[in-house]
Design a protein around this motif. Structure first.
Motif, short mmCIF file in Angstrom:
data_model
loop_
_atom_site.label_atom_id
_atom_site.label_comp_id
_atom_site.label_asym_id
_atom_site.label_seq_id
_atom_site.Cartn_x
_atom_site.Cartn_y
_atom_site.Cartn_z
N ILE A 196 26.90 11.59 87.43
CA ILE A 196 27.84 12.66 87.11
C ILE A 196 27.36 13.28 85.81
O ILE A 196 27.26 12.59 84.79
CB ILE A 196 29.28 12.13 86.96
CG1 ILE A 196 29.67 11.27 88.16
CG2 ILE A 196 30.25 13.28 86.76
CD1 ILE A 196 29.65 11.99 89.48
N MET A 197 27.07 14.58 85.82
CA MET A 197 26.53 15.26 84.65
C MET A 197 27.60 16.06 83.93
O MET A 197 28.28 16.89 84.55
CB MET A 197 25.39 16.19 85.06
CG MET A 197 24.13 15.48 85.51
SD MET A 197 23.28 14.69 84.12
CE MET A 197 21.71 14.30 84.89
N LEU A 198 27.74 15.83 82.64
CA LEU A 198 28.62 16.63 81.80
C LEU A 198 27.78 17.77 81.22
O LEU A 198 26.89 17.54 80.40
CB LEU A 198 29.22 15.78 80.69
CG LEU A 198 30.19 16.49 79.75
CD1 LEU A 198 31.43 16.98 80.50
CD2 LEU A 198 30.60 15.57 78.59
N SER A 199 28.10 19.00 81.61
CA SER A 199 27.26 20.15 81.25
C SER A 199 27.76 20.85 79.98
O SER A 199 28.03 22.05 79.98
CB SER A 199 27.22 21.14 82.42
OG SER A 199 26.71 20.53 83.57
N SER A 206 19.91 16.20 77.75
CA SER A 206 19.49 14.92 77.19
C SER A 206 19.34 13.86 78.28
O SER A 206 18.34 13.14 78.33
CB SER A 206 20.51 14.45 76.15
OG SER A 206 20.19 13.17 75.65
N THR A 207 20.34 13.77 79.17
CA THR A 207 20.29 12.78 80.25
C THR A 207 19.15 13.07 81.21
O THR A 207 18.41 12.17 81.61
CB THR A 207 21.63 12.76 81.01
OG1 THR A 207 22.70 12.48 80.10
CG2 THR A 207 21.62 11.68 82.09
N SER A 208 19.00 14.34 81.59
CA SER A 208 17.92 14.70 82.51
C SER A 208 16.56 14.40 81.90
O SER A 208 15.64 13.94 82.59
CB SER A 208 18.02 16.19 82.86
OG SER A 208 19.21 16.48 83.54
N GLY A 209 16.43 14.64 80.59
CA GLY A 209 15.17 14.35 79.92
C GLY A 209 14.81 12.88 79.95
O GLY A 209 13.64 12.51 80.11
N LEU A 210 15.83 12.03 79.80
CA LEU A 210 15.59 10.59 79.87
C LEU A 210 15.07 10.18 81.24
O LEU A 210 14.15 9.36 81.36
CB LEU A 210 16.88 9.83 79.55
CG LEU A 210 17.39 9.88 78.12
CD1 LEU A 210 18.80 9.29 78.03
CD2 LEU A 210 16.46 9.11 77.19
N ILE A 211 15.69 10.73 82.28
CA ILE A 211 15.30 10.36 83.65
C ILE A 211 13.92 10.91 84.00
O ILE A 211 13.08 10.20 84.56
CB ILE A 211 16.35 10.88 84.67
CG1 ILE A 211 17.75 10.33 84.35
CG2 ILE A 211 15.94 10.50 86.09
CD1 ILE A 211 17.86 8.84 84.37
N THR A 212 13.68 12.17 83.65
CA THR A 212 12.38 12.77 84.00
C THR A 212 11.24 12.14 83.22
O THR A 212 10.08 12.17 83.67
CB THR A 212 12.40 14.29 83.75
OG1 THR A 212 12.80 14.55 82.39
CG2 THR A 212 13.37 14.98 84.70
N SER A 213 11.53 11.55 82.06
CA SER A 213 10.47 10.87 81.30
C SER A 213 9.92 9.66 82.06
O SER A 213 8.83 9.18 81.77
CB SER A 213 11.01 10.41 79.94
OG SER A 213 11.96 9.37 80.08
N LEU A 214 10.68 9.19 83.05
CA LEU A 214 10.23 8.07 83.88
C LEU A 214 9.45 8.54 85.09
O LEU A 214 9.01 7.73 85.91
CB LEU A 214 11.44 7.25 84.36
CG LEU A 214 12.34 6.65 83.29
CD1 LEU A 214 13.58 6.03 83.94
CD2 LEU A 214 11.60 5.61 82.48
N GLY A 215 9.31 9.87 85.23
CA GLY A 215 8.64 10.41 86.40
C GLY A 215 9.57 10.53 87.58
O GLY A 215 9.12 10.73 88.73
#
Length: 301
Positions: A196-199, A206-215
């Motif tokens: 659940i994303m708080l926009s 910030s949250t998306s950046g953490l996840i995408t940093s894992l590929g």
């Protein structure tokens, strides 16, 4: 036996500090006095107000409900005493206030209530908007002071900033989720879950950046600008969320439980603070507002 104002005061301190020792320190009394007062209050009400944990106190559902009543009683007593003050405050004026959506629910109502009791003739004109726009209003002299996330400021050189709190980012999850039995969860495990994303306030970025940093690509179940919607959606099991502690509450509006757990790794923190234009003269009323607001935001549970 009816509970006393003293017991109420000790309960409020324990709820706000989330610890008997910190409450005792704030009140300049012994820890045993706080413990005995809370036990007596629980016996009088017939409910458990706190769960005792190794790291401190965790307020129960009943305690959460009683907290609202306790604060109202405290404020009503303060108002009753003020009614008989020899010199009631008669100063007039206006405070132009800005606040971001994320910070609005963290101590703001108490700050405004305290200020109104001290300066009943002063008008508070408040606006809620994004941090970027509030910075623009501060620099242009259109508002006097703002409450916002200070870790995201773009014009820090033009603003006087005072930090109120630093809040860690943690994982929100529903009662009964397999992660509840864990002390901490890895970011890889979170990435595999619906989110659940708080926009607001760059939280989603910030949250998306953490996840995408894992590929990985974030598995977004729902996006919303409402913190209450996030609480409800997480509590009913639609997804998990990574959000700052400052907006965490253990119960959704529907009364469902929300748990939090640490996420292992280097997660960013969120800094909450007050900002006003650097070099701008602050009147006595504005200074008092800032002082009251600092106390209210720091005491927010």
């Amino acid at each position: 036996m009816a509970f006393t104002l003293r017991q109420l005061q000790f309960f409020l301190a324990a709820a706000e500090q989330e610890s008997v020792s910190r409450a005792a320190k704030a009140l300049s009394i012994s820890q045993s006095s706080v413990t005995e007062a809370i036990k007596a209050l629980e016996a009088d009400l017939g409910v458990a107000l706190f769960e005792r944990k190794a790291h401190g106190l965790e307020i129960t559902n009943a305690g959460h409900q009683f907290l609202r009543h306790a604060r109202k009683i405290r404020d009503d007593v303060s108002d009753a005493r003020r009614a008989f003050d020899a010199g009631p405050e008669t100063r007039t004026g206006e405070i132009r206030l800005g606040v971001t959506a994320l910070v609005a629910g963290y101590g703001l109502s108490d700050a405004l209530a305290r200020f109104r009791r001290s300066y009943p003739a002063v008008t508070v004109a408040a606006i809620e908007d994004t941090g970027d726009y509030l910075e623009h209003l501060l620099i242009g002299g259109e508002i006097d002071v703002a409450f916002l996330i200070t870790s995201n400021l773009h014009n820090r050189h033009a603003l006087q900033v005072e930090s109120i709190a630093v809040s860690a980012m943690r994982l929100w999850l529903p009662l009964g989720h397999p992660f509840v039995s864990r002390e901490a969860v890895t970011l890889d495990e979170v990435a595999a879950e619906p989110l659940i994303m708080l926009s607001v306030e760059e939280i989603e970025e910030s949250t998306s950046g953490l996840i995408t940093s894992l590929g990985a690509r974030p598995n977004v179940a729902f996006r919303t600008r409402s913190v209450e919607a996030v609480r409800s959606l997480v509590a009913t099991g639609m997804g998990l969320a990574i959000l700052p502690d400052l907006i965490y509450r253990p119960w959704s509006l529907e009364g469902d439980r929300i748990e939090i757990r640490d996420v292992s790794g280097d997660l960013p923190t969120v800094q909450v603070g007050l900002a006003w234009r650097r070099g701008a003269p602050l009147g006595d009323i504005t200074r008092d507002f800032i002082r009251l607001a600092q106390a209210s935001f720091r005491a927010a549970p």
